[in-house]
Write a protein that holds these residues in place. Structure first.
Motif, PDB file in Angstrom:
ATOM      1  N   HIS A 124     -14.570  19.547  -0.743  1.00 51.85           N
ATOM      2  CA  HIS A 124     -14.617  18.331   0.074  1.00 51.85           C
ATOM      3  C   HIS A 124     -13.208  17.794   0.292  1.00 51.85           C
ATOM      4  O   HIS A 124     -12.466  17.572  -0.667  1.00 51.85           O
ATOM      5  CB  HIS A 124     -15.495  17.261  -0.599  1.00 51.85           C
ATOM      6  N   ILE A 125     -12.872  17.578   1.538  1.00 52.33           N
ATOM      7  CA  ILE A 125     -11.544  17.088   1.883  1.00 52.33           C
ATOM      8  C   ILE A 125     -11.292  15.709   1.288  1.00 52.33           C
ATOM      9  O   ILE A 125     -10.142  15.339   0.998  1.00 52.33           O
ATOM     10  CB  ILE A 125     -11.370  17.075   3.422  1.00 52.33           C
ATOM     11  N   ALA A 126     -12.355  14.932   1.065  1.00 50.21           N
ATOM     12  CA  ALA A 126     -12.185  13.604   0.459  1.00 50.21           C
ATOM     13  C   ALA A 126     -11.588  13.716  -0.938  1.00 50.21           C
ATOM     14  O   ALA A 126     -10.798  12.854  -1.358  1.00 50.21           O
ATOM     15  CB  ALA A 126     -13.531  12.880   0.412  1.00 50.21           C
ATOM     16  N   LEU A 131      -5.990  14.173  -4.037  1.00 47.45           N
ATOM     17  CA  LEU A 131      -5.032  14.929  -4.848  1.00 47.45           C
ATOM     18  C   LEU A 131      -3.748  15.194  -4.074  1.00 47.45           C
ATOM     19  O   LEU A 131      -2.642  15.014  -4.593  1.00 47.45           O
ATOM     20  CB  LEU A 131      -5.664  16.251  -5.296  1.00 47.45           C
ATOM     21  N   GLY A 132      -3.896  15.635  -2.809  1.00 49.67           N
ATOM     22  CA  GLY A 132      -2.736  15.970  -1.993  1.00 49.67           C
ATOM     23  C   GLY A 132      -1.868  14.762  -1.669  1.00 49.67           C
ATOM     24  O   GLY A 132      -0.640  14.802  -1.799  1.00 49.67           O
ATOM     25  N   PHE A 133      -2.497  13.674  -1.241  1.00 47.50           N
ATOM     26  CA  PHE A 133      -1.731  12.469  -0.911  1.00 47.50           C
ATOM     27  C   PHE A 133      -1.179  11.807  -2.170  1.00 47.50           C
ATOM     28  O   PHE A 133      -0.130  11.149  -2.115  1.00 47.50           O
ATOM     29  CB  PHE A 133      -2.599  11.487  -0.124  1.00 47.50           C
ATOM     30  N   GLY A 134      -1.871  11.978  -3.289  1.00 43.18           N
ATOM     31  CA  GLY A 134      -1.333  11.469  -4.549  1.00 43.18           C
ATOM     32  C   GLY A 134      -0.010  12.135  -4.887  1.00 43.18           C
ATOM     33  O   GLY A 134       0.961  11.469  -5.278  1.00 43.18           O
ATOM     34  N   LEU A 187      -6.853  23.924   0.142  1.00 44.97           N
ATOM     35  CA  LEU A 187      -7.753  24.043  -0.999  1.00 44.97           C
ATOM     36  C   LEU A 187      -9.208  23.865  -0.579  1.00 44.97           C
ATOM     37  O   LEU A 187     -10.066  24.702  -0.902  1.00 44.97           O
ATOM     38  CB  LEU A 187      -7.376  23.008  -2.071  1.00 44.97           C
ATOM     39  N   ALA A 188      -9.503  22.794   0.162  1.00 45.95           N
ATOM     40  CA  ALA A 188     -10.884  22.524   0.564  1.00 45.95           C
ATOM     41  C   ALA A 188     -11.415  23.615   1.480  1.00 45.95           C
ATOM     42  O   ALA A 188     -12.557  24.060   1.335  1.00 45.95           O
ATOM     43  CB  ALA A 188     -10.956  21.167   1.264  1.00 45.95           C
ATOM     44  N   GLY A 189     -10.593  24.065   2.427  1.00 48.43           N
ATOM     45  CA  GLY A 189     -11.038  25.083   3.381  1.00 48.43           C
ATOM     46  C   GLY A 189     -11.372  26.401   2.717  1.00 48.43           C
ATOM     47  O   GLY A 189     -12.388  27.030   3.032  1.00 48.43           O
ATOM     48  N   PHE A 236      -1.956  25.276  -5.204  1.00 45.79           N
ATOM     49  CA  PHE A 236      -1.826  23.816  -5.158  1.00 45.79           C
ATOM     50  C   PHE A 236      -0.770  23.342  -6.156  1.00 45.79           C
ATOM     51  O   PHE A 236       0.050  22.473  -5.850  1.00 45.79           O
ATOM     52  CB  PHE A 236      -3.171  23.158  -5.472  1.00 45.79           C
ATOM     53  N   THR A 237      -0.766  23.943  -7.335  1.00 43.00           N
ATOM     54  CA  THR A 237       0.155  23.526  -8.386  1.00 43.00           C
ATOM     55  C   THR A 237       1.589  23.925  -8.074  1.00 43.00           C
ATOM     56  O   THR A 237       2.520  23.129  -8.258  1.00 43.00           O
ATOM     57  CB  THR A 237      -0.270  24.125  -9.736  1.00 43.00           C
TER      58      THR A 237
END
Length: 252
Positions: A124-126, A131-134, A187-189, A236-237
């Motif tokens: 879920h992109i939510a 996480l990404g914007f954080g 990640l979501a995709g 992601f990391t």
């Protein structure tokens, strides 16, 4: 005639691979509000429990000869620590706890999502956008705190010809603000696509004629998804480490 039509409808293969991503209330039915406990809430909570169980409970005894849980925890710790050190340098080690927490939460959420009947929160992109914007907000603030206005040097390619520098600065600025979007969508995709394909092959397994092939397909894709679950957490990391490096050392 009506009987034949009914039989034809009954033999039609119908499955909905995207239904597995629907967020539903845990108790009862109805609209989902911000305070409603949902399946997404449950599985995010289970991911946190899994992280605590692996990193805290399994290492509490600190045996000289580690058990299975302690060995996994130590390997994960060493893997992420080496990644942070290699990418960001010694200056980035102090931010290791945050990066380690991100990695463990994502990898646990990804693997839990592979349990039949579970819910993949990282599809879920939510969730991934938070996480990404954080990461984006934290490294941007850190960049200005550590470097002041010199952080803007990240967008000024001093090695390029002077005439090209303003154009490159605009490109760098756009690419910088696109980071959290690409960081979260990637990640979501990937998680959503893999689970949807699994559901499609599972649907084809209902057809007797192609059931053996479909089952082999499900097995192969499931194995691939195990690999993807780890790789996406790693990607992601390591991107987080790269962004942290830019914040600590913004010069080109």
């Amino acid at each position: 005639m009506a009987t034949e039509e009914h039989a034809a409808e009954g033999s039609t293969l119908v499955f909905h691979p995207m239904d597995q991503f629907i967020v539903k209330p845990l108790f009862g039915e109805g609209p989902v509000a911000w305070y409603t406990p949902t399946n997404a809430t449950l599985w995010m909570g289970l991911a946190i429990v899994a992280v605590i169980a692996l990193l805290v409970l399994s290492t509490s005894k600190r045996a000289i000869v580690p058990g299975r849980g302690q060995s996994i925890a130590e390997m994960a710790y060493g893997f992420v620590y080496k990644m942070v050190e290699d990418v960001t340098g010694k200056d980035g080690i102090k931010y290791f706890p945050y990066i380690m927490t991100l990695f463990m939460f994502i990898v646990c959420a990804n693997f839990l999502g592979l349990i039949p009947g579970s819910f993949t929160t990282t599809s879920h992109i939510a969730v991934t956008a938070i996480l990404g914007f954080g990461v984006f907000i934290c490294v941007t603030i850190l960049g200005f705190v550590k470097n002041g206005t010199h952080f803007l040097g990240l967008f000024w390619v001093s090695s390029a010809p002077l005439a090209l520098r303003p154009i490159l600065a605009i490109i760098e600025l756009i690419s910088y603000f696109v980071r959290p979007v690409s960081h979260s969508i990637r990640l979501a995709g990937n998680m959503m696509a893999g689970h949807a394909v699994l559901k499609v092959f599972a649907g084809f397994a209902q057809v007797a004629a192609i059931a053996p092939i479909a089952i082999l397909g499900v097995t192969a894709i499931y194995g691939l998804e195990l690999l993807v679950a780890f790789i996406q957490a790693y990607v992601f990391t390591i991107l987080t480490c790269v962004y942290l490096k830019d914040a600590l050392h913004p010069g080109h």
